[in-house]
Motif scaffolding. Structure first.
Motif, mmCIF file in Angstrom:
data_model
loop_
_atom_site.group_PDB
_atom_site.id
_atom_site.type_symbol
_atom_site.label_atom_id
_atom_site.label_comp_id
_atom_site.label_asym_id
_atom_site.label_seq_id
_atom_site.Cartn_x
_atom_site.Cartn_y
_atom_site.Cartn_z
ATOM 1 N N HIS A 117 3.565 -104.362 67.862
ATOM 2 C CA HIS A 117 3.007 -104.290 66.656
ATOM 3 C C HIS A 117 2.117 -105.890 66.702
ATOM 4 N N THR A 169 6.333 -104.848 72.701
ATOM 5 C CA THR A 169 8.859 -104.887 73.131
ATOM 6 C C THR A 169 8.791 -103.470 73.463
ATOM 7 N N GLN A 204 13.661 -99.247 70.553
ATOM 8 C CA GLN A 204 13.557 -99.965 69.459
ATOM 9 C C GLN A 204 12.098 -99.937 68.465
ATOM 10 N N VAL A 219 9.459 -101.541 65.472
ATOM 11 C CA VAL A 219 9.655 -102.672 64.449
ATOM 12 C C VAL A 219 8.359 -102.330 63.561
ATOM 13 N N SER A 259 10.582 -108.501 57.910
ATOM 14 C CA SER A 259 11.005 -107.500 59.514
ATOM 15 C C SER A 259 12.025 -107.328 59.925
ATOM 16 N N PHE A 269 14.202 -104.642 62.910
ATOM 17 C CA PHE A 269 14.217 -104.091 64.497
ATOM 18 C C PHE A 269 15.037 -102.284 64.030
ATOM 19 N N LEU A 314 14.020 -108.474 62.073
ATOM 20 C CA LEU A 314 14.073 -109.585 63.406
ATOM 21 C C LEU A 314 13.021 -110.393 62.174
#
Length: 316
Positions: free
Chosen positions: A210, A219, A258, A260, A267, A269, A294
Protein backbone atom coordinates in the motif's frame (compact mmCIF):
# COMPACT_ATOMS: atom_id res chain seq x y z
CA UNK A 1 -36.94 -5.52 35.66
CA UNK A 2 -36.40 -2.05 34.19
CA UNK A 3 -32.73 -2.24 35.08
CA UNK A 4 -32.46 -5.63 33.36
CA UNK A 5 -34.21 -4.32 30.22
CA UNK A 6 -31.92 -1.29 30.13
CA UNK A 7 -28.90 -3.55 30.36
CA UNK A 8 -30.17 -5.64 27.45
CA UNK A 9 -30.74 -2.51 25.36
CA UNK A 10 -27.28 -1.19 26.16
CA UNK A 11 -25.76 -4.51 25.17
CA UNK A 12 -27.69 -4.58 21.90
CA UNK A 13 -26.68 -1.03 20.99
CA UNK A 14 -23.09 -1.79 21.84
CA UNK A 15 -23.07 -4.79 19.52
CA UNK A 16 -24.20 -2.54 16.68
CA UNK A 17 -21.56 0.09 17.39
CA UNK A 18 -18.46 -2.03 17.86
CA UNK A 19 -17.32 -5.19 16.13
CA UNK A 20 -15.89 -8.08 18.07
CA UNK A 21 -12.75 -9.92 17.05
CA UNK A 22 -13.07 -12.22 15.25
CA UNK A 23 -15.21 -9.94 13.10
CA UNK A 24 -16.84 -12.78 11.16
CA UNK A 25 -18.11 -15.76 13.13
CA UNK A 26 -20.59 -17.57 10.87
CA UNK A 27 -17.73 -19.70 9.49
CA UNK A 28 -13.94 -19.85 9.48
CA UNK A 29 -12.35 -17.11 7.36
CA UNK A 30 -8.59 -17.04 6.71
CA UNK A 31 -6.19 -14.73 4.86
CA UNK A 32 -8.46 -11.67 4.55
CA UNK A 33 -7.87 -9.42 1.54
CA UNK A 34 -9.97 -6.24 1.79
CA UNK A 35 -10.96 -4.06 -1.17
CA UNK A 36 -12.68 -0.67 -1.00
CA UNK A 37 -15.23 0.05 -3.74
CA UNK A 38 -17.05 3.33 -3.17
CA UNK A 39 -18.75 3.25 0.24
CA UNK A 40 -18.34 -0.52 0.66
CA UNK A 41 -15.54 -2.77 1.84
CA UNK A 42 -15.36 -6.21 0.28
CA UNK A 43 -13.17 -8.86 1.82
CA UNK A 44 -12.00 -12.03 0.10
CA UNK A 45 -11.12 -14.92 2.39
CA UNK A 46 -10.28 -18.58 2.30
CA UNK A 47 -12.68 -20.96 4.03
CA UNK A 48 -10.85 -23.09 6.58
CA UNK A 49 -12.61 -26.47 6.58
CA UNK A 50 -10.14 -28.57 8.55
CA UNK A 51 -10.79 -30.69 11.55
CA UNK A 52 -8.88 -29.29 14.55
CA UNK A 53 -5.70 -31.30 13.96
CA UNK A 54 -5.70 -31.27 10.15
CA UNK A 55 -3.50 -29.16 7.89
CA UNK A 56 -4.70 -26.15 5.88
CA UNK A 57 -7.84 -27.62 4.30
CA UNK A 58 -9.56 -25.04 2.11
CA UNK A 59 -11.79 -25.89 -0.86
CA UNK A 60 -13.38 -22.52 -1.59
CA UNK A 61 -13.02 -18.77 -1.29
CA UNK A 62 -15.71 -16.60 0.28
CA UNK A 63 -16.69 -12.96 -0.13
CA UNK A 64 -18.17 -10.61 2.49
CA UNK A 65 -19.07 -6.92 2.38
CA UNK A 66 -19.71 -4.12 4.85
CA UNK A 67 -20.52 -0.42 4.74
CA UNK A 68 -19.71 0.19 8.41
CA UNK A 69 -16.82 -2.22 9.21
CA UNK A 70 -18.97 -3.96 11.82
CA UNK A 71 -21.86 -5.71 10.09
CA UNK A 72 -20.68 -8.13 7.39
CA UNK A 73 -22.88 -9.61 4.68
CA UNK A 74 -22.00 -12.98 3.18
CA UNK A 75 -21.96 -13.33 -0.61
CA UNK A 76 -21.08 -17.01 -0.55
CA UNK A 77 -18.43 -18.55 -2.77
CA UNK A 78 -18.46 -16.98 -6.26
CA UNK A 79 -15.38 -18.94 -7.37
CA UNK A 80 -13.73 -22.24 -6.40
CA UNK A 81 -10.40 -23.87 -7.34
CA UNK A 82 -12.32 -26.45 -9.37
CA UNK A 83 -13.50 -23.62 -11.63
CA UNK A 84 -9.96 -23.67 -13.02
CA UNK A 85 -9.47 -26.64 -15.37
CA UNK A 86 -5.78 -26.70 -14.43
CA UNK A 87 -6.30 -26.79 -10.64
CA UNK A 88 -6.25 -29.93 -8.54
CA UNK A 89 -7.78 -28.10 -5.59
CA UNK A 90 -6.95 -26.07 -2.46
CA UNK A 91 -8.07 -22.48 -1.97
CA UNK A 92 -5.12 -20.72 -0.38
CA UNK A 93 -4.73 -16.96 -0.02
CA UNK A 94 -6.07 -14.60 -2.68
CA UNK A 95 -6.40 -10.91 -3.52
CA UNK A 96 -8.83 -8.90 -5.65
CA UNK A 97 -8.26 -5.57 -7.37
CA UNK A 98 -10.39 -3.36 -9.61
CA UNK A 99 -9.36 -1.92 -12.97
CA UNK A 100 -11.59 -0.24 -15.54
CA UNK A 101 -14.76 -1.57 -13.95
CA UNK A 102 -13.60 -5.18 -13.86
CA UNK A 103 -12.49 -7.14 -10.81
CA UNK A 104 -9.46 -9.37 -11.04
CA UNK A 105 -9.15 -12.09 -8.40
CA UNK A 106 -5.65 -13.53 -8.01
CA UNK A 107 -5.78 -16.86 -6.22
CA UNK A 108 -3.50 -19.62 -4.94
CA UNK A 109 -4.23 -23.23 -5.83
CA UNK A 110 -2.48 -26.54 -6.53
CA UNK A 111 -1.66 -27.40 -10.13
CA UNK A 112 -2.73 -30.67 -11.76
CA UNK A 113 0.30 -31.22 -13.97
CA UNK A 114 3.04 -28.91 -12.68
CA UNK A 115 4.17 -29.83 -9.19
CA UNK A 116 3.46 -27.24 -6.53
CA UNK A 117 1.28 -24.25 -5.91
CA UNK A 118 0.27 -21.90 -8.69
CA UNK A 119 -1.38 -18.51 -9.05
CA UNK A 120 -4.44 -18.09 -11.21
CA UNK A 121 -6.62 -15.11 -12.04
CA UNK A 122 -10.39 -14.91 -12.35
CA UNK A 123 -12.43 -11.94 -13.56
CA UNK A 124 -15.87 -10.50 -12.98
CA UNK A 125 -17.89 -7.36 -13.67
CA UNK A 126 -18.92 -7.31 -10.00
CA UNK A 127 -16.90 -7.52 -6.77
CA UNK A 128 -19.22 -10.33 -5.65
CA UNK A 129 -19.07 -12.29 -8.89
CA UNK A 130 -19.78 -14.58 -10.50
CA UNK A 131 -16.12 -14.92 -11.46
CA UNK A 132 -14.65 -16.97 -14.31
CA UNK A 133 -11.16 -18.08 -15.23
CA UNK A 134 -9.60 -15.17 -17.09
CA UNK A 135 -6.85 -17.14 -18.85
CA UNK A 136 -7.53 -20.87 -19.16
CA UNK A 137 -4.11 -21.48 -17.60
CA UNK A 138 -2.21 -20.50 -14.47
CA UNK A 139 -0.52 -17.11 -14.38
CA UNK A 140 2.43 -18.29 -12.27
CA UNK A 141 3.59 -21.88 -11.81
CA UNK A 142 6.30 -23.38 -9.66
CA UNK A 143 8.65 -24.00 -12.59
CA UNK A 144 8.76 -20.25 -13.25
CA UNK A 145 10.40 -19.43 -9.90
CA UNK A 146 13.72 -20.95 -8.92
CA UNK A 147 14.91 -18.85 -5.97
CA UNK A 148 13.97 -21.72 -3.63
CA UNK A 149 13.59 -25.48 -4.02
CA UNK A 150 10.23 -25.62 -2.26
CA UNK A 151 7.00 -26.29 -4.14
CA UNK A 152 4.90 -23.74 -2.26
CA UNK A 153 6.76 -20.49 -2.95
CA UNK A 154 4.14 -19.32 -5.47
CA UNK A 155 1.42 -18.37 -3.02
CA UNK A 156 -0.23 -15.31 -1.50
CA UNK A 157 -0.64 -13.01 -4.53
CA UNK A 158 -1.16 -9.29 -3.90
CA UNK A 159 -1.81 -6.90 -6.77
CA UNK A 160 -1.21 -3.16 -6.78
CA UNK A 161 -1.87 -0.45 -9.38
CA UNK A 162 0.59 2.42 -9.12
CA UNK A 163 -0.18 6.09 -9.67
CA UNK A 164 1.01 5.85 -13.28
CA UNK A 165 -1.45 3.04 -13.99
CA UNK A 166 1.15 0.28 -14.02
CA UNK A 167 -0.10 -2.87 -12.30
CA UNK A 168 2.20 -5.11 -10.27
CA UNK A 169 1.88 -8.53 -8.68
CA UNK A 170 3.73 -9.52 -5.49
CA UNK A 171 3.74 -13.03 -4.03
CA UNK A 172 5.92 -15.66 -2.39
CA UNK A 173 6.95 -17.92 0.45
CA UNK A 174 10.53 -17.78 1.78
CA UNK A 175 11.31 -15.48 -1.16
CA UNK A 176 9.43 -12.29 -2.04
CA UNK A 177 8.67 -12.20 -5.77
CA UNK A 178 7.24 -9.39 -7.89
CA UNK A 179 6.55 -8.70 -11.56
CA UNK A 180 4.80 -6.21 -13.78
CA UNK A 181 1.37 -7.05 -15.12
CA UNK A 182 0.31 -6.22 -18.67
CA UNK A 183 -2.57 -3.76 -19.10
CA UNK A 184 -4.96 -6.71 -19.53
CA UNK A 185 -4.13 -7.72 -15.90
CA UNK A 186 -3.89 -11.43 -16.81
CA UNK A 187 -0.32 -11.68 -18.13
CA UNK A 188 3.08 -10.92 -16.67
CA UNK A 189 4.94 -8.15 -18.46
CA UNK A 190 8.61 -8.96 -18.17
CA UNK A 191 10.76 -10.98 -15.78
CA UNK A 192 9.99 -12.13 -12.26
CA UNK A 193 12.15 -10.30 -9.70
CA UNK A 194 13.22 -11.35 -6.20
CA UNK A 195 13.46 -8.79 -3.40
CA UNK A 196 16.80 -9.24 -1.59
CA UNK A 197 16.46 -10.97 1.77
CA UNK A 198 18.07 -8.11 3.68
CA UNK A 199 15.35 -5.74 2.46
CA UNK A 200 12.54 -7.97 3.79
CA UNK A 201 14.12 -9.57 6.83
CA UNK A 202 12.71 -12.93 7.94
CA UNK A 203 10.23 -12.91 5.03
CA UNK A 204 7.89 -15.87 5.18
CA UNK A 205 4.83 -15.05 3.05
CA UNK A 206 1.79 -12.74 2.64
CA UNK A 207 3.26 -9.65 0.94
CA UNK A 208 0.89 -6.67 0.74
CA UNK A 209 1.58 -3.31 -0.91
CA UNK A 210 0.00 0.00 0.00
CA UNK A 211 1.07 3.61 -0.38
CA UNK A 212 0.69 6.75 1.72
CA UNK A 213 1.99 10.02 0.34
CA UNK A 214 5.23 9.28 -1.48
CA UNK A 215 6.07 6.19 0.55
CA UNK A 216 5.37 2.58 -0.39
CA UNK A 217 4.78 0.05 2.37
CA UNK A 218 5.44 -3.66 1.98
CA UNK A 219 3.93 -5.55 4.89
CA UNK A 220 4.44 -9.31 5.20
CA UNK A 221 4.40 -12.31 7.50
CA UNK A 222 7.79 -12.85 9.12
CA UNK A 223 9.27 -15.89 10.83
CA UNK A 224 7.29 -18.85 12.11
CA UNK A 225 5.12 -18.75 14.13
CA UNK A 226 4.45 -15.64 12.12
CA UNK A 227 4.47 -11.99 13.10
CA UNK A 228 3.88 -9.05 10.75
CA UNK A 229 6.88 -6.97 9.64
CA UNK A 230 7.21 -4.16 7.14
CA UNK A 231 9.64 -2.38 4.84
CA UNK A 232 9.31 0.96 3.04
CA UNK A 233 10.58 2.41 -0.22
CA UNK A 234 10.21 5.51 -2.39
CA UNK A 235 9.80 3.30 -5.48
CA UNK A 236 7.64 0.21 -5.85
CA UNK A 237 10.72 -1.55 -7.24
CA UNK A 238 12.74 -0.71 -4.16
CA UNK A 239 15.23 -0.72 -2.72
CA UNK A 240 13.26 -1.49 0.43
CA UNK A 241 14.31 -0.50 3.93
CA UNK A 242 13.34 -2.86 6.72
CA UNK A 243 11.42 -0.98 9.41
CA UNK A 244 10.67 -3.65 12.02
CA UNK A 245 7.64 -5.44 13.40
CA UNK A 246 4.14 -4.14 12.80
CA UNK A 247 2.18 -6.78 14.71
CA UNK A 248 2.90 -9.61 17.08
CA UNK A 249 1.69 -13.12 16.32
CA UNK A 250 -2.04 -13.75 16.12
CA UNK A 251 -3.68 -15.43 19.09
CA UNK A 252 -4.00 -19.22 18.87
CA UNK A 253 -2.64 -19.30 15.31
CA UNK A 254 0.76 -20.03 13.78
CA UNK A 255 0.01 -17.65 10.91
CA UNK A 256 -1.09 -14.06 10.54
CA UNK A 257 -2.04 -12.74 7.11
CA UNK A 258 -2.59 -9.00 6.84
CA UNK A 259 -4.40 -6.61 4.55
CA UNK A 260 -4.33 -2.81 4.84
CA UNK A 261 -6.96 -0.31 3.67
CA UNK A 262 -8.11 3.26 4.22
CA UNK A 263 -11.88 3.61 4.57
CA UNK A 264 -13.92 6.68 5.45
CA UNK A 265 -10.98 8.53 6.96
CA UNK A 266 -9.46 5.69 8.98
CA UNK A 267 -6.75 3.10 8.33
CA UNK A 268 -7.44 -0.54 9.13
CA UNK A 269 -5.37 -3.68 9.63
CA UNK A 270 -7.10 -6.94 8.67
CA UNK A 271 -5.68 -10.27 9.82
CA UNK A 272 -6.80 -13.63 11.14
CA UNK A 273 -6.63 -15.34 14.50
CA UNK A 274 -7.47 -18.75 15.90
CA UNK A 275 -9.80 -17.29 18.50
CA UNK A 276 -13.25 -18.23 17.24
CA UNK A 277 -14.54 -20.21 20.20
CA UNK A 278 -18.17 -20.96 19.45
CA UNK A 279 -19.71 -23.11 18.13
CA UNK A 280 -16.38 -24.71 17.23
CA UNK A 281 -12.92 -24.13 18.64
CA UNK A 282 -10.58 -22.14 16.44
CA UNK A 283 -6.90 -22.77 15.90
CA UNK A 284 -4.04 -22.64 13.40
CA UNK A 285 -6.10 -24.47 10.77
CA UNK A 286 -9.46 -22.97 11.75
CA UNK A 287 -8.87 -19.25 11.52
CA UNK A 288 -11.16 -16.22 11.63
CA UNK A 289 -10.89 -12.68 10.28
CA UNK A 290 -10.18 -9.85 12.71
CA UNK A 291 -9.80 -6.08 12.26
CA UNK A 292 -7.97 -3.45 14.26
CA UNK A 293 -6.82 0.12 13.65
CA UNK A 294 -3.60 1.08 11.86
CA UNK A 295 -1.83 4.28 12.90
CA UNK A 296 1.06 6.25 11.38
CA UNK A 297 3.74 8.30 13.09
CA UNK A 298 4.61 11.77 11.81
CA UNK A 299 7.74 10.43 10.10
CA UNK A 300 5.71 7.90 8.12
CA UNK A 301 6.63 4.89 10.22
CA UNK A 302 3.85 2.60 11.39
CA UNK A 303 2.81 2.24 14.98
CA UNK A 304 2.62 -1.31 16.22
CA UNK A 305 -0.87 -2.70 15.79
CA UNK A 306 -2.70 -3.41 19.04
CA UNK A 307 -4.71 -6.58 18.57
CA UNK A 308 -7.96 -6.37 20.49
CA UNK A 309 -10.99 -8.49 21.26
CA UNK A 310 -13.41 -5.56 20.88
CA UNK A 311 -12.38 -4.76 17.29
CA UNK A 312 -13.23 -1.48 15.57
CA UNK A 313 -16.03 1.01 15.87
CA UNK A 314 -18.78 1.31 13.28
CA UNK A 315 -18.43 4.12 10.73
CA UNK A 316 -21.18 5.83 8.76
Amino acid sequence: MKRFAAALLTSALSSLTWADNPAITDTFTADPAPLVVGDTVYVYVGHDQAEPDDFYTMHEWLVYSSTDMVNWKSHGSPFKPTDYEWSSGSAWASHTIEKNGKFYWYTTSSHKTIKGKAIGVAVSDSPTGPFKDARGSALVTNDMTTATDISWDDIDPAAYIDDDGQAWLFWGNQKAYYAKLKPNMIELDGPIHVIPDEQVKNFTEAPWIHKRGDLYYLTYAAGFPEKTAYSTATSIEGPWTYRGLLAEGAANSNTIHQGVIDFKGQSYFFYHTGMRQHPNTGGSYRRSMAIDYLHYNDDGSLQKVIQTTEGVKAVK
